[in-house]
Design an enzyme around this catalytic site. Structure first.
Site, PDB file in Angstrom:
ATOM      1  N   ARG A  89       0.372  16.023   5.898  1.00 17.91           N
ATOM      2  CA  ARG A  89      -0.267  15.428   4.782  1.00 17.91           C
ATOM      3  C   ARG A  89      -1.842  16.266   4.496  1.00 17.91           C
ATOM      4  NH1 ARG A  89      -0.660   9.237   5.422  1.00 17.91           N
ATOM      5  NH2 ARG A  89      -1.309   9.737   3.340  1.00 17.91           N
TER       6      ARG A  89
ATOM      7  N   ALA B  38      -7.321   5.177   9.553  1.00 15.67           N
ATOM      8  CA  ALA B  38      -8.149   6.151   9.236  1.00 15.67           C
ATOM      9  C   ALA B  38      -9.096   6.469  10.264  1.00 15.67           C
ATOM     10  CB  ALA B  38      -8.956   6.096   7.941  1.00 15.67           C
TER      11      ALA B  38
ATOM     12  N   GLU C 192      -0.555   6.647  20.613  1.00 16.18           N
ATOM     13  CA  GLU C 192      -1.041   6.678  19.047  1.00 16.18           C
ATOM     14  C   GLU C 192       0.041   6.634  18.413  1.00 16.18           C
ATOM     15  OE1 GLU C 192      -3.532  10.007  18.551  1.00 16.18           O
ATOM     16  OE2 GLU C 192      -3.276   9.861  16.504  1.00 16.18           O
TER      17      GLU C 192
ATOM     18  N   ARG D 201       0.955  -1.277  -0.025  1.00 16.56           N
ATOM     19  CA  ARG D 201       0.231   0.056   0.172  1.00 16.56           C
ATOM     20  C   ARG D 201       0.783   1.516   0.035  1.00 16.56           C
ATOM     21  NH1 ARG D 201      -2.803   2.291   5.514  1.00 16.56           N
ATOM     22  NH2 ARG D 201      -4.148   3.890   4.337  1.00 16.56           N
TER      23      ARG D 201
END
Ligand code: DQA
Length: 148
Positions: free
Chosen positions: A110, A80, A101, A21
């Site tokens: 981004r 996501a 996290e 990916r």
């Protein structure tokens, strides 16, 4: 008997596709490579590795870890779901064990929609943008938190 620390490494949707990916963003290492390197670098930790494409499975894994006394905390790449899952945020808030996290990419460099994490506020901290090494930093952070 010396008590062994156990850590849950929890990966959310699409992280099963690492290696294939968007390698320019997420690198060429697979999730199995990342998990194996954690086990090799931290041989004294008993890791539990869970990946799911489903929000509810991630929540269940967090609650199971909460209920297992030997489990000391979680390293979480929620994919996501990071950006919109209030259910995941509430689950993290509902447990007492720390969650770090992690993001492979720097979510602040981004698209605009990735810059907001709804889970950061209820996590111990955030590591973002260091690729695979970020998972290692997250384990270090959990261990350091445990020893405080
Ligand atoms: C990610 C960043 C998220 O925005 C994205 O949806 C992912 C991976 C990361 O590791 O950089 O699936 O969490």
């Amino acid at each position: 008997m010396i008590e062994q620390n156990h850590i849950l490494v929890l990966n959310g949707p699409n992280l099963s596709r690492l290696g294939k990916r968007e390698p320019g963003v997420y690198g060429s290492r697979t999730l199995m490579d990342i998990n194996s390197s954690l086990a090799a670098v931290f041989p004294k930790i008993g890791f539990q590795f869970v990946q799911s494409e489903y929000e509810g499975k991630l929540i269940e894994a967090l609650f199971q870890a909460e209920d297992q006394p030997e489990m000391k905390g979680t390293v979480l790449n929620a994919g996501a779901l990071t950006h919109y899952s209030i259910a995941l945020r509430d689950a993290i808030k509902a447990i007492s064990k720390p969650v770090v996290e992690v993001h492979l990419s720097n979510i602040y460099a981004r698209e605009e929609f990735r810059r907001k994490s709804v889970i950061s506020e209820v996590c111990l901290g955030v590591i973002s943008g260091f690729g695979e090494e970020g998972y290692h930093f997250a384990v270090e952070a959990l261990l350091s938190n445990l020893s405080e």
